[in-house]
Design a protein around this motif. Structure first.
Motif, PDB file in Angstrom:
ATOM      1  N   ASN A   1      -0.552 -10.229  -2.483  1.00 42.38           N
ATOM      2  CA  ASN A   1       0.428  -9.206  -2.120  1.00 42.38           C
ATOM      3  C   ASN A   1       1.760  -9.863  -1.749  1.00 42.38           C
ATOM      4  O   ASN A   1       1.844 -11.077  -1.553  1.00 42.38           O
ATOM      5  N   LEU A   2       2.778  -9.053  -1.672  1.00 45.62           N
ATOM      6  CA  LEU A   2       4.139  -9.555  -1.496  1.00 45.62           C
ATOM      7  C   LEU A   2       4.302 -10.406  -0.243  1.00 45.62           C
ATOM      8  O   LEU A   2       4.840 -11.514  -0.301  1.00 45.62           O
ATOM      9  N   SER A   3       3.848  -9.902   0.887  1.00 41.11           N
ATOM     10  CA  SER A   3       4.092 -10.626   2.135  1.00 41.11           C
ATOM     11  C   SER A   3       3.338 -11.950   2.176  1.00 41.11           C
ATOM     12  O   SER A   3       3.855 -12.947   2.702  1.00 41.11           O
ATOM     13  N   THR A   4       2.132 -11.986   1.598  1.00 42.10           N
ATOM     14  CA  THR A   4       1.386 -13.247   1.551  1.00 42.10           C
ATOM     15  C   THR A   4       2.090 -14.253   0.653  1.00 42.10           C
ATOM     16  O   THR A   4       2.233 -15.430   0.998  1.00 42.10           O
ATOM     17  N   ALA A   5       2.539 -13.798  -0.510  1.00 41.67           N
ATOM     18  CA  ALA A   5       3.263 -14.676  -1.430  1.00 41.67           C
ATOM     19  C   ALA A   5       4.541 -15.202  -0.780  1.00 41.67           C
ATOM     20  O   ALA A   5       4.881 -16.392  -0.896  1.00 41.67           O
ATOM     21  N   ALA A   6       5.253 -14.318  -0.088  1.00 42.84           N
ATOM     22  CA  ALA A   6       6.494 -14.735   0.573  1.00 42.84           C
ATOM     23  C   ALA A   6       6.215 -15.789   1.637  1.00 42.84           C
ATOM     24  O   ALA A   6       6.950 -16.778   1.760  1.00 42.84           O
ATOM     25  N   ALA A   7       5.141 -15.598   2.402  1.00 47.25           N
ATOM     26  CA  ALA A   7       4.806 -16.564   3.442  1.00 47.25           C
ATOM     27  C   ALA A   7       4.499 -17.933   2.843  1.00 47.25           C
ATOM     28  O   ALA A   7       4.980 -18.968   3.334  1.00 47.25           O
ATOM     29  N   LEU A   8       3.733 -17.967   1.761  1.00 50.04           N
ATOM     30  CA  LEU A   8       3.388 -19.239   1.127  1.00 50.04           C
ATOM     31  C   LEU A   8       4.631 -19.942   0.591  1.00 50.04           C
ATOM     32  O   LEU A   8       4.812 -21.149   0.765  1.00 50.04           O
ATOM     33  N   CYS A   9       5.497 -19.191  -0.067  1.00 49.96           N
ATOM     34  CA  CYS A   9       6.697 -19.788  -0.672  1.00 49.96           C
ATOM     35  C   CYS A   9       7.669 -20.284   0.394  1.00 49.96           C
ATOM     36  O   CYS A   9       8.198 -21.407   0.309  1.00 49.96           O
ATOM     37  N   LEU A  10       7.917 -19.464   1.392  1.00 49.07           N
ATOM     38  CA  LEU A  10       8.872 -19.842   2.430  1.00 49.07           C
ATOM     39  C   LEU A  10       8.379 -21.041   3.237  1.00 49.07           C
ATOM     40  O   LEU A  10       9.152 -21.949   3.562  1.00 49.07           O
ATOM     41  N   TYR A  11       7.098 -21.072   3.528  1.00 48.50           N
ATOM     42  CA  TYR A  11       6.559 -22.202   4.283  1.00 48.50           C
ATOM     43  C   TYR A  11       6.511 -23.474   3.442  1.00 48.50           C
ATOM     44  O   TYR A  11       6.671 -24.584   3.971  1.00 48.50           O
ATOM     45  N   ALA A  12       6.307 -23.331   2.127  1.00 46.40           N
ATOM     46  CA  ALA A  12       6.354 -24.515   1.264  1.00 46.40           C
ATOM     47  C   ALA A  12       7.743 -25.144   1.311  1.00 46.40           C
ATOM     48  O   ALA A  12       7.900 -26.368   1.397  1.00 46.40           O
ATOM     49  N   SER A  13       8.772 -24.311   1.275  1.00 45.19           N
ATOM     50  CA  SER A  13      10.142 -24.823   1.373  1.00 45.19           C
ATOM     51  C   SER A  13      10.413 -25.406   2.755  1.00 45.19           C
ATOM     52  O   SER A  13      11.040 -26.470   2.888  1.00 45.19           O
ATOM     53  N   ALA A  14       9.955 -24.713   3.793  1.00 46.05           N
ATOM     54  CA  ALA A  14      10.178 -25.201   5.159  1.00 46.05           C
ATOM     55  C   ALA A  14       9.542 -26.568   5.349  1.00 46.05           C
ATOM     56  O   ALA A  14      10.133 -27.470   5.965  1.00 46.05           O
ATOM     57  N   ARG A  15       8.327 -26.758   4.829  1.00 41.79           N
ATOM     58  CA  ARG A  15       7.654 -28.056   4.939  1.00 41.79           C
ATOM     59  C   ARG A  15       8.410 -29.131   4.190  1.00 41.79           C
ATOM     60  O   ARG A  15       8.660 -30.222   4.722  1.00 41.79           O
ATOM     61  N   ALA A  16       8.810 -28.839   2.937  1.00 35.87           N
ATOM     62  CA  ALA A  16       9.501 -29.844   2.122  1.00 35.87           C
ATOM     63  C   ALA A  16      10.859 -30.202   2.729  1.00 35.87           C
ATOM     64  O   ALA A  16      11.244 -31.377   2.731  1.00 35.87           O
ATOM     65  N   GLN A  17      11.566 -29.214   3.253  1.00 39.15           N
ATOM     66  CA  GLN A  17      12.889 -29.468   3.809  1.00 39.15           C
ATOM     67  C   GLN A  17      12.818 -30.246   5.118  1.00 39.15           C
ATOM     68  O   GLN A  17      13.788 -30.909   5.498  1.00 39.15           O
ATOM     69  N   ARG A  18      11.684 -30.168   5.793  1.00 38.52           N
ATOM     70  CA  ARG A  18      11.533 -30.864   7.076  1.00 38.52           C
ATOM     71  C   ARG A  18      10.800 -32.203   6.955  1.00 38.52           C
ATOM     72  O   ARG A  18      10.630 -32.888   7.952  1.00 38.52           O
ATOM     73  N   SER A  19      10.365 -32.544   5.760  1.00 34.37           N
ATOM     74  CA  SER A  19       9.680 -33.819   5.562  1.00 34.37           C
ATOM     75  C   SER A  19      10.701 -34.938   5.621  1.00 34.37           C
ATOM     76  O   SER A  19      11.902 -34.723   5.390  1.00 34.37           O
ATOM     77  N   PRO A  20      10.304 -36.172   5.909  1.00 35.58           N
ATOM     78  CA  PRO A  20      11.252 -37.292   5.996  1.00 35.58           C
ATOM     79  C   PRO A  20      12.087 -37.470   4.739  1.00 35.58           C
ATOM     80  O   PRO A  20      13.235 -37.893   4.810  1.00 35.58           O
ATOM     81  N   ALA A  21      11.509 -37.092   3.574  1.00 38.18           N
ATOM     82  CA  ALA A  21      12.242 -37.260   2.316  1.00 38.18           C
ATOM     83  C   ALA A  21      13.065 -36.044   1.970  1.00 38.18           C
ATOM     84  O   ALA A  21      13.803 -36.018   0.993  1.00 38.18           O
ATOM     85  N   GLY A  22      12.934 -34.921   2.760  1.00 42.77           N
ATOM     86  CA  GLY A  22      13.576 -33.678   2.443  1.00 42.77           C
ATOM     87  C   GLY A  22      15.067 -33.651   2.781  1.00 42.77           C
ATOM     88  O   GLY A  22      15.596 -34.535   3.406  1.00 42.77           O
TER      89      GLY A  22
END
Length: 275
Positions: free
Chosen positions: A254-275
Protein backbone atom coordinates in the motif's frame (compact mmCIF):
# COMPACT_ATOMS: atom_id res chain seq x y z
CA UNK A 1 -8.37 31.07 30.11
CA UNK A 2 -12.09 31.80 29.91
CA UNK A 3 -14.24 31.52 33.08
CA UNK A 4 -17.59 31.91 31.29
CA UNK A 5 -20.03 28.96 31.06
CA UNK A 6 -19.31 26.41 28.32
CA UNK A 7 -20.63 27.42 24.92
CA UNK A 8 -23.50 25.48 23.38
CA UNK A 9 -23.56 24.05 19.86
CA UNK A 10 -25.87 26.89 18.86
CA UNK A 11 -23.33 29.55 19.82
CA UNK A 12 -22.27 31.74 16.90
CA UNK A 13 -18.54 31.11 17.42
CA UNK A 14 -19.04 27.37 17.51
CA UNK A 15 -21.24 27.48 14.41
CA UNK A 16 -18.66 29.61 12.63
CA UNK A 17 -15.91 27.11 13.43
CA UNK A 18 -18.14 24.23 12.34
CA UNK A 19 -18.28 25.68 8.82
CA UNK A 20 -14.60 24.77 8.47
CA UNK A 21 -15.67 21.16 7.96
CA UNK A 22 -16.31 22.20 4.34
CA UNK A 23 -13.29 22.40 2.04
CA UNK A 24 -14.62 25.47 0.23
CA UNK A 25 -14.82 27.38 3.50
CA UNK A 26 -11.36 26.22 4.58
CA UNK A 27 -9.92 27.37 1.27
CA UNK A 28 -11.66 30.73 1.37
CA UNK A 29 -10.80 31.54 4.96
CA UNK A 30 -7.40 29.79 5.09
CA UNK A 31 -8.40 28.15 8.36
CA UNK A 32 -8.94 24.52 9.38
CA UNK A 33 -9.78 22.34 12.37
CA UNK A 34 -7.19 20.22 14.18
CA UNK A 35 -8.99 17.50 16.12
CA UNK A 36 -7.56 15.66 19.12
CA UNK A 37 -4.76 16.21 21.64
CA UNK A 38 -1.85 15.29 19.32
CA UNK A 39 -3.08 17.67 16.63
CA UNK A 40 -3.71 20.46 19.13
CA UNK A 41 -0.31 19.90 20.70
CA UNK A 42 1.29 20.18 17.27
CA UNK A 43 -0.66 23.33 16.47
CA UNK A 44 0.32 24.99 19.73
CA UNK A 45 3.94 24.03 19.12
CA UNK A 46 3.87 25.74 15.72
CA UNK A 47 4.11 29.49 16.42
CA UNK A 48 1.30 31.54 14.92
CA UNK A 49 -0.72 28.51 13.78
CA UNK A 50 -3.41 28.02 16.44
CA UNK A 51 -6.11 30.68 16.60
CA UNK A 52 -8.45 29.24 19.23
CA UNK A 53 -8.91 25.96 21.08
CA UNK A 54 -12.35 24.58 21.91
CA UNK A 55 -12.41 22.05 24.75
CA UNK A 56 -14.86 20.40 27.10
CA UNK A 57 -14.49 20.81 30.84
CA UNK A 58 -13.37 17.20 31.20
CA UNK A 59 -10.77 17.57 28.44
CA UNK A 60 -9.44 20.75 30.03
CA UNK A 61 -8.77 18.77 33.19
CA UNK A 62 -7.28 15.83 31.28
CA UNK A 63 -5.11 17.96 29.03
CA UNK A 64 -4.09 20.60 31.55
CA UNK A 65 -0.66 20.86 29.92
CA UNK A 66 -2.29 21.81 26.61
CA UNK A 67 -4.42 24.44 28.33
CA UNK A 68 -1.27 25.86 29.93
CA UNK A 69 0.53 25.84 26.58
CA UNK A 70 -2.35 27.70 24.97
CA UNK A 71 -2.30 30.26 27.76
CA UNK A 72 1.45 30.70 27.37
CA UNK A 73 1.11 31.17 23.63
CA UNK A 74 -1.72 33.66 23.98
CA UNK A 75 -4.20 31.34 22.27
CA UNK A 76 -7.78 31.52 23.50
CA UNK A 77 -8.95 28.35 25.27
CA UNK A 78 -12.74 28.20 25.07
CA UNK A 79 -14.89 25.82 27.09
CA UNK A 80 -17.75 24.23 25.17
CA UNK A 81 -20.46 21.71 25.94
CA UNK A 82 -19.96 18.09 24.90
CA UNK A 83 -22.46 18.40 22.04
CA UNK A 84 -20.75 21.54 20.80
CA UNK A 85 -17.38 19.79 20.73
CA UNK A 86 -18.88 16.76 18.99
CA UNK A 87 -20.23 19.06 16.29
CA UNK A 88 -16.68 20.25 15.58
CA UNK A 89 -15.15 16.76 15.43
CA UNK A 90 -15.56 14.14 12.72
CA UNK A 91 -14.17 11.44 15.03
CA UNK A 92 -16.46 8.63 16.18
CA UNK A 93 -15.23 9.19 19.74
CA UNK A 94 -14.16 12.85 20.06
CA UNK A 95 -11.23 13.43 22.40
CA UNK A 96 -12.73 16.67 23.68
CA UNK A 97 -10.35 19.21 22.19
CA UNK A 98 -10.27 20.89 18.75
CA UNK A 99 -8.17 23.84 17.55
CA UNK A 100 -8.94 26.36 14.84
CA UNK A 101 -5.70 26.84 12.92
CA UNK A 102 -4.27 28.91 10.10
CA UNK A 103 -3.42 27.05 6.91
CA UNK A 104 0.04 25.53 6.86
CA UNK A 105 0.92 25.34 3.16
CA UNK A 106 3.36 27.71 1.49
CA UNK A 107 4.24 28.17 -2.20
CA UNK A 108 6.46 25.36 -3.47
CA UNK A 109 8.84 27.79 -5.16
CA UNK A 110 9.43 29.59 -1.86
CA UNK A 111 10.09 26.36 0.02
CA UNK A 112 12.50 25.02 -2.59
CA UNK A 113 14.30 28.37 -2.68
CA UNK A 114 14.85 28.30 1.08
CA UNK A 115 18.35 29.05 2.37
CA UNK A 116 18.26 25.64 4.00
CA UNK A 117 19.23 22.94 1.45
CA UNK A 118 16.49 20.40 0.77
CA UNK A 119 17.81 16.84 0.79
CA UNK A 120 14.67 14.74 1.09
CA UNK A 121 11.24 15.64 -0.29
CA UNK A 122 8.04 13.62 -0.72
CA UNK A 123 5.74 14.49 -3.64
CA UNK A 124 2.28 12.89 -3.51
CA UNK A 125 0.55 12.95 -6.91
CA UNK A 126 -3.23 12.46 -6.95
CA UNK A 127 -3.32 10.84 -3.51
CA UNK A 128 -7.02 10.88 -2.73
CA UNK A 129 -7.37 9.17 0.64
CA UNK A 130 -6.87 11.54 3.60
CA UNK A 131 -5.65 8.73 5.83
CA UNK A 132 -2.96 7.80 3.31
CA UNK A 133 -1.92 11.42 2.80
CA UNK A 134 -1.63 12.00 6.54
CA UNK A 135 0.33 8.79 7.03
CA UNK A 136 2.80 9.75 4.28
CA UNK A 137 3.31 13.09 6.05
CA UNK A 138 3.95 11.17 9.27
CA UNK A 139 6.44 8.84 7.53
CA UNK A 140 8.21 11.80 5.93
CA UNK A 141 8.49 13.51 9.31
CA UNK A 142 9.87 10.36 10.94
CA UNK A 143 12.42 9.91 8.14
CA UNK A 144 13.64 13.49 8.57
CA UNK A 145 12.28 14.78 5.27
CA UNK A 146 12.44 18.50 4.58
CA UNK A 147 9.19 18.98 2.71
CA UNK A 148 5.96 17.27 1.61
CA UNK A 149 4.12 18.30 -1.55
CA UNK A 150 0.51 17.36 -2.22
CA UNK A 151 0.22 17.67 -5.98
CA UNK A 152 -2.37 17.28 -8.70
CA UNK A 153 -5.81 16.27 -7.51
CA UNK A 154 -4.60 15.13 -4.10
CA UNK A 155 -6.81 15.36 -1.03
CA UNK A 156 -7.00 18.63 0.87
CA UNK A 157 -3.94 18.88 3.08
CA UNK A 158 -6.10 20.44 5.81
CA UNK A 159 -8.84 17.80 5.74
CA UNK A 160 -9.51 16.79 9.38
CA UNK A 161 -8.76 13.13 8.59
CA UNK A 162 -5.47 14.07 6.91
CA UNK A 163 -4.43 16.15 9.91
CA UNK A 164 -5.45 13.43 12.38
CA UNK A 165 -3.68 10.65 10.41
CA UNK A 166 -0.45 12.66 10.52
CA UNK A 167 -0.57 12.46 14.36
CA UNK A 168 0.77 16.00 14.61
CA UNK A 169 3.44 15.64 11.92
CA UNK A 170 1.65 18.03 9.59
CA UNK A 171 2.81 20.78 11.96
CA UNK A 172 6.44 19.62 12.01
CA UNK A 173 7.66 20.06 8.45
CA UNK A 174 6.97 22.42 5.55
CA UNK A 175 3.99 21.64 3.34
CA UNK A 176 3.24 22.75 -0.22
CA UNK A 177 0.20 22.29 -2.43
CA UNK A 178 0.78 22.26 -6.20
CA UNK A 179 -2.16 21.95 -8.59
CA UNK A 180 -0.03 20.47 -11.38
CA UNK A 181 1.99 17.38 -10.47
CA UNK A 182 4.29 17.75 -13.48
CA UNK A 183 5.16 21.27 -12.38
CA UNK A 184 6.06 19.94 -8.92
CA UNK A 185 8.43 17.40 -10.47
CA UNK A 186 10.10 20.00 -12.68
CA UNK A 187 10.44 22.44 -9.76
CA UNK A 188 12.17 19.76 -7.67
CA UNK A 189 14.57 19.00 -10.52
CA UNK A 190 15.29 22.68 -11.04
CA UNK A 191 16.18 22.90 -7.34
CA UNK A 192 18.85 20.23 -7.80
CA UNK A 193 16.89 17.24 -6.52
CA UNK A 194 16.96 13.89 -8.29
CA UNK A 195 13.37 12.72 -8.71
CA UNK A 196 12.81 9.03 -8.00
CA UNK A 197 9.40 7.65 -8.94
CA UNK A 198 8.16 4.78 -6.78
CA UNK A 199 6.99 2.41 -9.51
CA UNK A 200 6.43 -1.33 -9.35
CA UNK A 201 7.80 -1.62 -12.88
CA UNK A 202 10.84 0.57 -12.20
CA UNK A 203 14.24 -0.21 -13.68
CA UNK A 204 16.07 0.32 -10.35
CA UNK A 205 15.71 -2.12 -7.46
CA UNK A 206 15.49 -0.20 -4.18
CA UNK A 207 17.67 -2.79 -2.43
CA UNK A 208 20.26 -3.27 -5.17
CA UNK A 209 23.81 -1.94 -4.61
CA UNK A 210 23.52 0.33 -7.66
CA UNK A 211 20.66 2.18 -5.96
CA UNK A 212 22.91 3.45 -3.16
CA UNK A 213 24.49 6.37 -5.07
CA UNK A 214 21.02 7.54 -6.14
CA UNK A 215 19.59 7.27 -2.66
CA UNK A 216 22.47 9.25 -1.17
CA UNK A 217 21.79 12.25 -3.41
CA UNK A 218 19.34 15.05 -2.55
CA UNK A 219 16.11 13.35 -3.55
CA UNK A 220 12.45 14.00 -4.22
CA UNK A 221 10.39 10.82 -4.05
CA UNK A 222 7.34 10.77 -6.30
CA UNK A 223 4.39 8.69 -5.09
CA UNK A 224 1.22 8.03 -7.07
CA UNK A 225 -2.43 7.31 -6.48
CA UNK A 226 -3.44 4.47 -4.15
CA UNK A 227 -5.36 2.55 -6.82
CA UNK A 228 -3.62 3.18 -10.13
CA UNK A 229 -0.18 4.47 -9.21
CA UNK A 230 1.63 7.03 -11.33
CA UNK A 231 0.43 7.97 -14.82
CA UNK A 232 3.01 6.94 -17.43
CA UNK A 233 3.58 10.52 -18.55
CA UNK A 234 4.34 11.62 -14.99
CA UNK A 235 6.61 8.66 -14.22
CA UNK A 236 8.58 9.45 -17.39
CA UNK A 237 9.41 12.89 -16.03
CA UNK A 238 11.28 11.32 -13.12
CA UNK A 239 15.03 10.86 -13.35
CA UNK A 240 14.68 7.21 -12.35
CA UNK A 241 11.87 4.78 -11.58
CA UNK A 242 12.49 2.65 -8.50
CA UNK A 243 10.72 -0.58 -7.60
CA UNK A 244 10.44 -2.15 -4.16
CA UNK A 245 11.17 -5.88 -4.51
CA UNK A 246 8.30 -8.20 -3.64
CA UNK A 247 9.76 -11.43 -2.26
CA UNK A 248 6.49 -13.09 -1.36
CA UNK A 249 3.19 -13.55 -3.14
CA UNK A 250 1.66 -10.14 -2.33
CA UNK A 251 0.60 -8.24 -5.43
CA UNK A 252 1.86 -4.92 -4.14
CA UNK A 253 2.38 -2.70 -1.11
CA UNK A 254 0.00 0.00 0.00
CA UNK A 255 0.99 3.62 -0.47
CA UNK A 256 2.02 4.48 3.07
CA UNK A 257 4.13 1.33 3.45
CA UNK A 258 5.88 1.97 0.14
CA UNK A 259 6.49 5.59 1.11
CA UNK A 260 7.98 4.56 4.44
CA UNK A 261 10.38 2.10 2.81
CA UNK A 262 11.51 4.58 0.15
CA UNK A 263 11.92 7.54 2.47
CA UNK A 264 13.83 5.53 5.06
CA UNK A 265 16.09 4.05 2.37
CA UNK A 266 17.06 7.59 1.38
CA UNK A 267 17.41 8.70 5.00
CA UNK A 268 19.78 5.79 5.70
CA UNK A 269 21.88 6.39 2.57
CA UNK A 270 22.09 10.14 3.17
CA UNK A 271 23.21 9.61 6.76
CA UNK A 272 25.81 6.93 6.03
CA UNK A 273 29.50 7.96 6.18
CA UNK A 274 29.66 7.80 2.38
CA UNK A 275 26.37 9.68 1.90
Amino acid sequence: MTTTPPLAASNARVKDARRLSRRSVRTERRLFLADGPKAVEGALGSPGTAVEVFATVAATETYAALAAAADGAGVRWTLVEDKALASLSDSVTPAGVVAVCRHLDRPLADLLASDRPRRLVAICADVRDPGNAGTVVRCADAAGADLVVLAGSSVDAHNPKTVRASVGSVFHLPLAVEADAASAVRAAQAAGLVVLAADGAGEVDLHAPEAEPLLARPTAWLFGNEAWGLPAELAELADHRVRIPIHGRAESLNLSTAAALCLYASARAQRSPAG
